[in-house]
Write an enzyme that holds these catalytic residues in place. Structure first.
Site, PDB file in Angstrom:
ATOM      1  N   ASN A   1      -6.305   9.472  16.638  1.00 49.24           N
ATOM      2  CA  ASN A   1      -5.573   8.572  15.736  1.00 49.24           C
ATOM      3  C   ASN A   1      -6.013   8.787  14.295  1.00 49.24           C
ATOM      4  OD1 ASN A   1      -7.937   7.342  16.781  1.00 49.24           O
ATOM      5  ND2 ASN A   1      -7.241   5.295  16.245  1.00 49.24           N
TER       6      ASN A   1
ATOM      7  N   CYS B   1      -0.781   7.369  15.961  1.00 50.79           N
ATOM      8  CA  CYS B   1      -1.558   7.339  17.205  1.00 50.79           C
ATOM      9  C   CYS B   1      -1.963   8.751  17.639  1.00 50.79           C
ATOM     10  CB  CYS B   1      -0.733   6.735  18.337  1.00 50.79           C
ATOM     11  SG  CYS B   1      -0.343   5.006  18.147  1.00 50.79           S
TER      12      CYS B   1
ATOM     13  N   GLU C   1      -1.841  10.162  20.583  1.00 55.20           N
ATOM     14  CA  GLU C   1      -0.889  10.848  21.482  1.00 55.20           C
ATOM     15  C   GLU C   1       0.185  11.570  20.682  1.00 55.20           C
ATOM     16  OE1 GLU C   1      -1.959   7.754  21.525  1.00 55.20           O
ATOM     17  OE2 GLU C   1      -1.887   6.833  23.514  1.00 55.20           O
TER      18      GLU C   1
ATOM     19  N   CYS D   1       0.802   3.300  23.656  1.00 58.84           N
ATOM     20  CA  CYS D   1       1.688   2.247  23.155  1.00 58.84           C
ATOM     21  C   CYS D   1       3.149   2.627  23.433  1.00 58.84           C
ATOM     22  CB  CYS D   1       1.460   2.028  21.659  1.00 58.84           C
ATOM     23  SG  CYS D   1       2.145   3.330  20.620  1.00 58.84           S
TER      24      CYS D   1
ATOM     25  N   CYS E   1       4.521   5.721  21.547  1.00 54.99           N
ATOM     26  CA  CYS E   1       4.011   6.983  22.108  1.00 54.99           C
ATOM     27  C   CYS E   1       4.697   7.300  23.426  1.00 54.99           C
ATOM     28  CB  CYS E   1       2.494   6.911  22.290  1.00 54.99           C
ATOM     29  SG  CYS E   1       1.622   6.990  20.710  1.00 54.99           S
TER      30      CYS E   1
HETATM   31  N1  THU Z   1      -3.651   3.840  18.910  1.00 50.20           N
HETATM   32  C1  THU Z   1      -3.493   5.097  19.417  1.00 50.20           C
HETATM   33  O1  THU Z   1      -4.014   6.074  18.878  1.00 50.20           O
HETATM   34  N2  THU Z   1      -2.761   5.230  20.548  1.00 50.20           N
HETATM   35  C2  THU Z   1      -2.123   4.207  21.195  1.00 50.20           C
HETATM   36  O2  THU Z   1      -1.381   4.448  22.134  1.00 50.20           O
HETATM   37  C3  THU Z   1      -2.375   2.848  20.781  1.00 50.20           C
HETATM   38  C4  THU Z   1      -3.084   2.658  19.492  1.00 50.20           C
HETATM   39  C5  THU Z   1      -4.410   3.706  17.670  1.00 50.20           C
HETATM   40  C6  THU Z   1      -3.574   3.322  16.472  1.00 50.20           C
HETATM   41  C7  THU Z   1      -4.606   2.676  15.584  1.00 50.20           C
HETATM   42  O3  THU Z   1      -5.245   3.681  14.816  1.00 50.20           O
HETATM   43  C8  THU Z   1      -5.622   2.084  16.543  1.00 50.20           C
HETATM   44  O4  THU Z   1      -5.371   2.705  17.799  1.00 50.20           O
HETATM   45  C9  THU Z   1      -5.510   0.575  16.702  1.00 50.20           C
HETATM   46  O5  THU Z   1      -4.236   0.203  17.048  1.00 50.20           O
END
Ligand code: THU
Length: 160
Positions: free
Chosen positions: A62, A73, A75, A112, A115
């Site tokens: 991320n 994110c 992913e 999420c 993603c």
């Molecule tokens: N985040 C991800 O990298 N992947 C996800 O599927 C959910 C959330 C990151 C985004 C942000 O930088 C941190 O997690 C908090 O939401």
């Protein structure tokens, strides 16, 4: 009126050593990626690693930003990077891991909604399923294809 139900089939494991060698490699790549995440606001480090049909592994983490919605994110960083580096090569597997204060979360990391949408479209581009490995230090869940994680998806066909 009809009532319909969707079933999500999950394969659950307690330890990494129960997984296949190539799955372990992908999880370890995701863990390494998570350590390098740029997550100075949330301190929630996410790592993703994808294995492509050509054998390559591409990682993502991320990437946050002071203008919060500008961040991305792990992913999507991995999938978009794979698309840029190896266009049209299907992704066969993705491993996801989340860390807080350098400690891997006990429960499996979950992608999420945004993603899942991007993972779904990538899976739809090829004719192979994309396996999803959700890693947690005390539980690992494997889903055989992204489509199982996104019922009623918005598809490119929806636009025509
Ligand atoms: N985040 C991800 O990298 N992947 C996800 O599927 C959910 C959330 C990151 C985004 C942000 O930088 C941190 O997690 C908090 O939401």
């Amino acid at each position: 009126m009809k009532q319909r139900a969707y079933t999500v089939r999950l394969f659950e494991y307690d330890q990494l050593k129960e997984l296949k060698k190539e799955q372990v490699l992908l999880v370890n790549s995701a863990i390494k990626a998570a350590r390098d995440a740029y997550a100075i606001y949330s301190h929630y480090h996410v790592g993703a690693a994808v294995r492509l049909a050509n054998g390559e592994i591409v990682i993502g983490s991320n990437q946050e930003n002071a203008a919060y919605p500008s961040g991305l994110c792990a992913e999507r960083v991995a999938i978009f990077y794979a698309g840029a580096r190896y266009p049209n090569v299907p992704i066969l597997s993705i491993a996801i891991v989340a860390m807080h204060d350098e400690i891997i979360q006990k429960e499996p990391a979950v992608p999420c909604g945004a993603c899942r949408q991007v993972m779904y479209e990538k899976e739809s581009q090829g004719d192979a399923p994309m396996e999803v490995i959700l890693y947690g230090s005390q539980k690992i869940q494997i889903i055989k294809q992204v489509a199982d994680l996104l019922p009623l998806p918005f598809k490119k066909e929806s636009l025509s």
